[in-house]
Design a protein around this motif. Structure first.
Motif, PDB file in Angstrom:
ATOM      1  N   VAL A  50       0.862  -1.185   0.000  1.00  0.00           N
ATOM      2  CA  VAL A  50       0.000   0.000   0.000  1.00  0.00           C
ATOM      3  C   VAL A  50       0.898   1.235   0.000  1.00  0.00           C
ATOM      4  CG1 VAL A  50      -1.774   1.281   1.241  1.00  0.00           C
ATOM      5  CG2 VAL A  50      -1.825  -1.214   1.237  1.00  0.00           C
ATOM      6  N   LEU A  51       0.836   1.990  -1.077  1.00  0.00           N
ATOM      7  CA  LEU A  51       1.665   3.192  -1.200  1.00  0.00           C
ATOM      8  C   LEU A  51       0.832   4.383  -0.752  1.00  0.00           C
ATOM      9  CD1 LEU A  51       2.949   2.128  -4.671  1.00  0.00           C
ATOM     10  CD2 LEU A  51       4.417   2.344  -2.679  1.00  0.00           C
ATOM     11  N   TYR A  52       1.159   4.900   0.416  1.00  0.00           N
ATOM     12  CA  TYR A  52       0.331   5.960   0.987  1.00  0.00           C
ATOM     13  C   TYR A  52       1.141   7.220   1.204  1.00  0.00           C
ATOM     14  CZ  TYR A  52       2.672   4.958   5.422  1.00  0.00           C
ATOM     15  OH  TYR A  52       3.616   4.792   6.407  1.00  0.00           O
ATOM     16  N   THR A  77       3.945   1.450   2.575  1.00  0.00           N
ATOM     17  CA  THR A  77       5.094   2.245   2.175  1.00  0.00           C
ATOM     18  C   THR A  77       4.678   3.697   2.036  1.00  0.00           C
ATOM     19  OG1 THR A  77       5.877   0.327   0.931  1.00  0.00           O
ATOM     20  CG2 THR A  77       6.930   2.438   0.456  1.00  0.00           C
ATOM     21  N   LYS A  78       5.302   4.549   2.814  1.00  0.00           N
ATOM     22  CA  LYS A  78       5.001   5.980   2.702  1.00  0.00           C
ATOM     23  C   LYS A  78       5.720   6.480   1.468  1.00  0.00           C
ATOM     24  CE  LYS A  78       5.110  10.252   5.410  1.00  0.00           C
ATOM     25  NZ  LYS A  78       3.709  10.606   5.573  1.00  0.00           N
ATOM     26  N   ALA A  79       4.966   6.837   0.474  1.00  0.00           N
ATOM     27  CA  ALA A  79       5.599   7.115  -0.811  1.00  0.00           C
ATOM     28  C   ALA A  79       4.825   8.140  -1.600  1.00  0.00           C
ATOM     29  CB  ALA A  79       5.691   5.831  -1.624  1.00  0.00           C
ATOM     30  N   CYS A  80       5.499   8.752  -2.513  1.00  0.00           N
ATOM     31  CA  CYS A  80       4.884   9.661  -3.457  1.00  0.00           C
ATOM     32  C   CYS A  80       5.017   8.987  -4.823  1.00  0.00           C
ATOM     33  CB  CYS A  80       5.629  10.983  -3.392  1.00  0.00           C
ATOM     34  SG  CYS A  80       4.807  12.268  -4.260  1.00  0.00           S
ATOM     35  N   VAL A  81       3.902   8.585  -5.405  1.00  0.00           N
ATOM     36  CA  VAL A  81       3.976   7.796  -6.637  1.00  0.00           C
ATOM     37  C   VAL A  81       4.209   8.715  -7.830  1.00  0.00           C
ATOM     38  CG1 VAL A  81       2.736   6.213  -8.134  1.00  0.00           C
ATOM     39  CG2 VAL A  81       2.493   6.033  -5.657  1.00  0.00           C
TER      40      VAL A  81
END
Lengths: 212, 759
Positions: free
Chosen positions: B360-362, B387-391
């Motif tokens: 889960v990319l949040y 995963t704390k991310a900026c897609v």
């Protein structure tokens, strides 16, 4: 031991954001099953008294494990910086035993032979282990000397001379016995102790082969 | 000074005023009772004046009641505590009543010193005059003669919100008609495979419960369901709505309803605008709603990807897809449910096969609600990676998809190869036509935002309700297309009385919140029916029986009242306003708007306030005693000033405070009259206006600001300094600030001098 490392590498092929390395950590590292529960709040990083000295704070290590960064994690010296103050464990809102996981990771990296060679914590740990397992008692005089001389004879003499006054004072107040240099005191049944330790290692190695 | 003419046309019986002066709570010690009695008798010309040591006691109340019963008193002026205090004790049927605020408004805000005594006495004397004059111009509300009681309730929309509202209403014993646009009940949630759990242990996805809800509604004798039906016309007012329902057979059914619940739900944000995230380029990038369909098709078995039917072995969830963005064309808000929904959907995979990688990319993980955190933890326990991310984007790569993103914890660019990508797109409210976008905003020009929105969000711009209201066919919207409501105090209310918006049309929400929300709306609808039956107002003047009346012969047909009414209560008939009393919330904005002052309430009118301010004693210029008129909103500013009294926060003895129903009801004639009679300063205290308005009547304070911006002309024509009139936004919590504003005005007057208009 390094061949064991390559076996494990084969088993847990590296792959981005797949759970392979996480599974490896869960199987082999003390407290490893907790890594997935980290919610990245960063309270551990903020609580660590040695925080500024780590390359990766605990929460980042956990994310690296989840991101499958096996090499980076196991060769890192970050977890070796833990002084076991337990601040992070006390404060972690998710109750992760962070201190234990750090030691577990350090131990695992050491067993695989991936831990950084000249990392002082690791070196001290090795010296201490050799010292205490020899006679079953800590030989403080030899412990000190082996630390002074860990980087060679010249620097050892220099280090020893620096602490001359302290050593003499300790001897005067009977805090340190110079005779310990010759063998020193120990447990009654040394060979029994060594057999015990050998057996323990055998059991642990077997466990390691199949995952803890 | 005193205007002897009494308004006879509205209250034909002869008025007999009784003034009652309380000496309890320290009033007797601080104020000269005899002096106040004399003022009530001689200055204000009350017919009966009595003092009492403890007016709100049983004995004191009985004294007043006896006068009403035996002496024919029909106007009561109670000079004691604030009108907000002792409302239970001072409740007299069939008489007009006013309150002089001697306690919170006088003795509690003035120091008990010899120097202050004189000005404090003057203050009290003025409040006695004001109370007596106010009540002389009031008459007891007789209630709305048009009151109608139709108990049926119309529910628009057959999703979770609509079904819940229908069921709750029916179970409370009210007949319900449910109108659903499609051929199937259940809405969006009905198409979901499972739902986020709504009770402990919050570990696994649970059944949506929609099927049971549908069965229960279908089985209920109190509920009539129309599928494939729409509303072609809705006319009337609470208690007497008349709706034309175009039903499946093509015919139109006309039925009467007491209240309406609008549960028209939401549409998914158009994912085609997210081509950077791969949507539309490959069928393996799906929205959450589309994944539900895949999961239903799998029926608990392995979920297969749409492109080639391969079993999904790895999946990435991209949170906030097209949401929480400041980019044009994307949604600026968080839809609230998507994080929990993604956790639930990751569990679809993990529960079936724990070896499937789910990431889960949040940006910020938010799982609101009682069990949100437990559910998140359960997801982690099941091995879902967060995963704390900026897609950055999704690309087709070989057999699968490559998700490129910046890992915000590791602070590095990363990528992951997956079989399937799920986009968490937001909820776009299905609220019909944006009635404000058409003529009103166009006039204001530069604000293109509101006009541009309907085009952006791709919601069909068909009207939902087709209201036969002068003000437009649908509910007014607040921001981002969500229907309007006073978000803090009256979340269910819309600006169309008797019509309650519920579910995601009101704000983004999940199934759990929608069910709660719909239950609330059902209760509000029932309340509206009951209120309409007896002609009572809904919030915030709940229970108020007064309603606006107008003198037709004076009306110039300027239509300001119809335009400015925040609640669409006023239609037009032959150019004249036609009041729909049941739609009215009694704010008086129409009264404030009317340039010829023909609109009034029985107990609140241009006269009830005008007479108060005219009968305050204005000392002459050389007395160095200025007068400051404070018109304070009764919902926020007046209580704040009362609380200042309770906290003994002092303010200038020159202030005279008159509560108004809403700043929107302030008619400019009051300002002109006050300036002409020699007031030195005027302060208007209303609620916060604008997008995050706090005004209990939505637009009242904004209207007041607009009108006050024109007061400068009046000031100029009188050659007065503009500082003499000030308008402030005051919140109920401004207990220290409100008195400070008064003191600042006193200082300003000291600086610029007294008004030259004193006689």
């Amino acid at each position: 031991m390094s061949d064991m490392g390559s076996v494990a590498i084969e088993k847990y092929r590296n792959n981005n954001y797949r759970n392979n390395f996480l599974h490896e950590v869960e199987a082999h590292v003390e407290g490893g099953e907790w890594v997935k529960m980290c919610m990245q709040c960063g309270v551990c990083a903020g609580s660590c008294p040695l925080g500024p000295h780590w390359a990766h704070p605990p929460q980042e290590i956990f994310m690296m494990i989840r991101a499958g960064k096996r090499e980076e994690v196991l060769t890192s010296d970050s977890m070796w910086m833990c002084t076991s103050c337990y601040n992070c464990i006390v404060r972690c809102p998710r109750g992760l035993p962070i201190t234990h996981i750090m030691h577990g990771l350090a131990h695992y990296a050491h067993r695989l032979g991936l831990a950084p060679e000249k990392q002082p914590t690791r070196e001290f740990a090795k010296l201490f282990w050799d010292n205490i397992t020899k006679n079953g008692r800590a030989n403080e005089l030899k412990m000190g000397l082996s630390l002074y001389f860990k980087d060679g004879f010249g620097s050892g003499v220099k280090e020893a001379m620096k602490n001359k006054a302290l050593g003499q004072a300790m001897m005067k107040t009977k805090r340190m016995n110079p005779m310990e240099f010759f063998g020193g005191h120990g447990v009654k049944d040394k060979s029994g102790l060594h057999a015990m330790l050998a057996k323990a290692r055998e059991i642990e190695d077997a466990k390691f082969e199949q995952g803890k | 000074m005193a205007d002897e003419k009494l308004p006879v046309e509205k209250f034909p019986i002869e008025k007999k005023v009784g003034a009652y002066i309380c000496k309890g709570c320290g009033l007797g010690e601080r104020l000269e009772g005899a002096q106040l009695t004399m003022i009530a008798e001689r200055d204000a010309k009350a017919h009966i004046v009595r003092e009492h040591d403890f007016l709100c006691s049983e004995e004191g109340v009985k004294m007043i009641q006896d006068d009403i019963d035996n002496e024919g008193v029909n106007c009561v002026a109670i000079c004691a505590c604030s009108r907000r205090a002792k409302t239970e004790a001072f409740r007299f049927e069939g008489v007009a009543m006013s309150r002089g605020n001697l306690r919170e408004g006088v003795i509690w805000v003035r120091p008990d010193t010899d120097e202050a005594r004189e000005t404090t006495e003057e203050m009290a004397a003025d409040y006695v005059r004001m109370a007596v004059w106010e009540t002389k111009f009031m008459s007891p509300p007789v209630g709305n003669e048009e009151a109608a009681c139709q108990r049926d309730i119309l529910v628009v929309g057959g999703g979770v919100s609509g079904l819940t509202a229908a069921l709750e209403t029916a179970r409370a014993g009210y007949p319900v008609t449910l109108v659903e646009k499609t051929g199937q009940l259940g809405g969006k949630a009905g198409q979901a495979w499972k739902a986020v759990p709504d009770r402990a242990p919050y570990k696994d996805p649970v059944d949506t419960g929609v099927a049971e809800l549908i069965t229960a509604c279908e089985a209920d004798d109190n509920i009539t369901i129309h599928l494939n039906a729409t509303l072609t016309k809705t006319a009337g007012a609470p208690g007497r709505f008349e709706a034309d329902i175009s039903v499946e057979s093509g015919t139109t059914v006309t039925a009467r309803f007491g209240a309406i619940v609008q549960a028209s739900g939401y549409e998914d944000f158009d994912a085609n605008k997210l081509s950077g995230l791969g949507y539309g380029k490959t069928p393996d990038v799906v929205t959450q709603q589309e994944l539900e369909a895949l999961a239903r098709a799998a029926g608990g078995g392995p979920i297969k990807r749409p492109s080639d039917g391969k079993e999904v072995k790895s999946v990435a969830f991209i949170q906030c897809a097209g949401q929480r963005s400041n980019k044009e064309g994307l949604l600026s808000y968080c839809s609230g449910h998507c994080c929990a929904t993604s956790i639930k959907q990751a569990m679809y995979f993990k529960d079936q096969n724990p070896d499937i990688d789910t990431n889960v990319l949040y940006r910020d993980l938010r799982t609101p609600g009682a069990g949100g955190e437990d559910f998140y933890r359960s997801g982690q326990e099941k091995g879902v990676t967060f995963t704390k991310a900026c897609v950055d984007g999704v690309e087709v790569a070989g057999d699968g998809l490559k998700v490129k993103f910046e890992d915000l914890i590791l602070d590095q660019d990363s990528e992951e190869n997956v079989d399937l990508v799920v986009l968490a797109v937001g909820q776009v409210p299905n609220s019909g036509v944006n009635i404000d976008a058409v003529p009103l905003e166009a006039e204001e020009g530069s604000e293109e935002g509101i006009e541009a929105k309907p085009a952006e969000v791709h919601v069909p711009l068909e009207s939902i309700l087709n209201l036969d209201y002068r003000q437009g066919p649908d509910l007014p919207q607040l921001v981002d297309g969500f229907t309007d409501s006073h978000f803090i105090c009256f979340p269910y209310e819309t600006r169309r009385t008797g019509i309650y918006a519920t579910g995601p049309v009101r704000r983004p929400m999940d199934i759990i919140s929608a069910r709660e929300d719909a239950t609330g709306a059902a209760l509000k609808a029932i309340q509206a029916v009951e209120n309409a039956a007896v002609g009572r107002a809904a919030h915030p003047r709940s229970g108020d029986l007064s309603f606006p009346q107008f003198r037709k012969e004076g009306c110039t047909q300027c239509k300001r009242c119809t335009v400015e009414c925040p609640f669409g209560a006023i239609n037009e008939e032959d150019g004249y306003p036609q009041f729909n009393e049941s739609r009215c919330r009694r704010c008086g904005t129409c009264m404030g708007a009317c340039p010829v002052r023909v609109i009034s309430f029985e107990n609140y009118s241009v006269d009830t306030v005008g007479q108060q301010l005219k009968n305050i004693d204005i000392p002459d210029e050389f007395d160095e005693k200025p007068r400051i008129l404070v018109l304070a909103c009764e919902n926020d500013a007046y209580p704040a000033l009362d609380m200042a009294g309770m906290n003994n926060i002092e303010y200038s003895a020159f202030a005279r405070i008159i509560p108004v129903r809403c700043l929107g009801s302030v008619n400019l004639i009051w300002i002109t009259d006050a300036l002409n009679s020699g007031y030195d300063g005027i302060i208007l205290m209303g609620c916060q206006k604008g997008e995050n308005y706090q005004c209990h009547f939505v637009r009242g304070s904004e209207m007041a600001y607009q009108r006050m911006s024109k007061v400068d002309d009046t000031l100029q024509s009188l050659s007065l300094e503009p500082e003499r009139v000030a308008t402030y936004e005051v919140a109920i919590t401004d207990i220290e600030r409100a008195p400070q504003l008064i003191n600042e005005m006193a200082e300003t007057i000291e600086r610029i001098g007294m008004s030259p208009f004193k006689f």
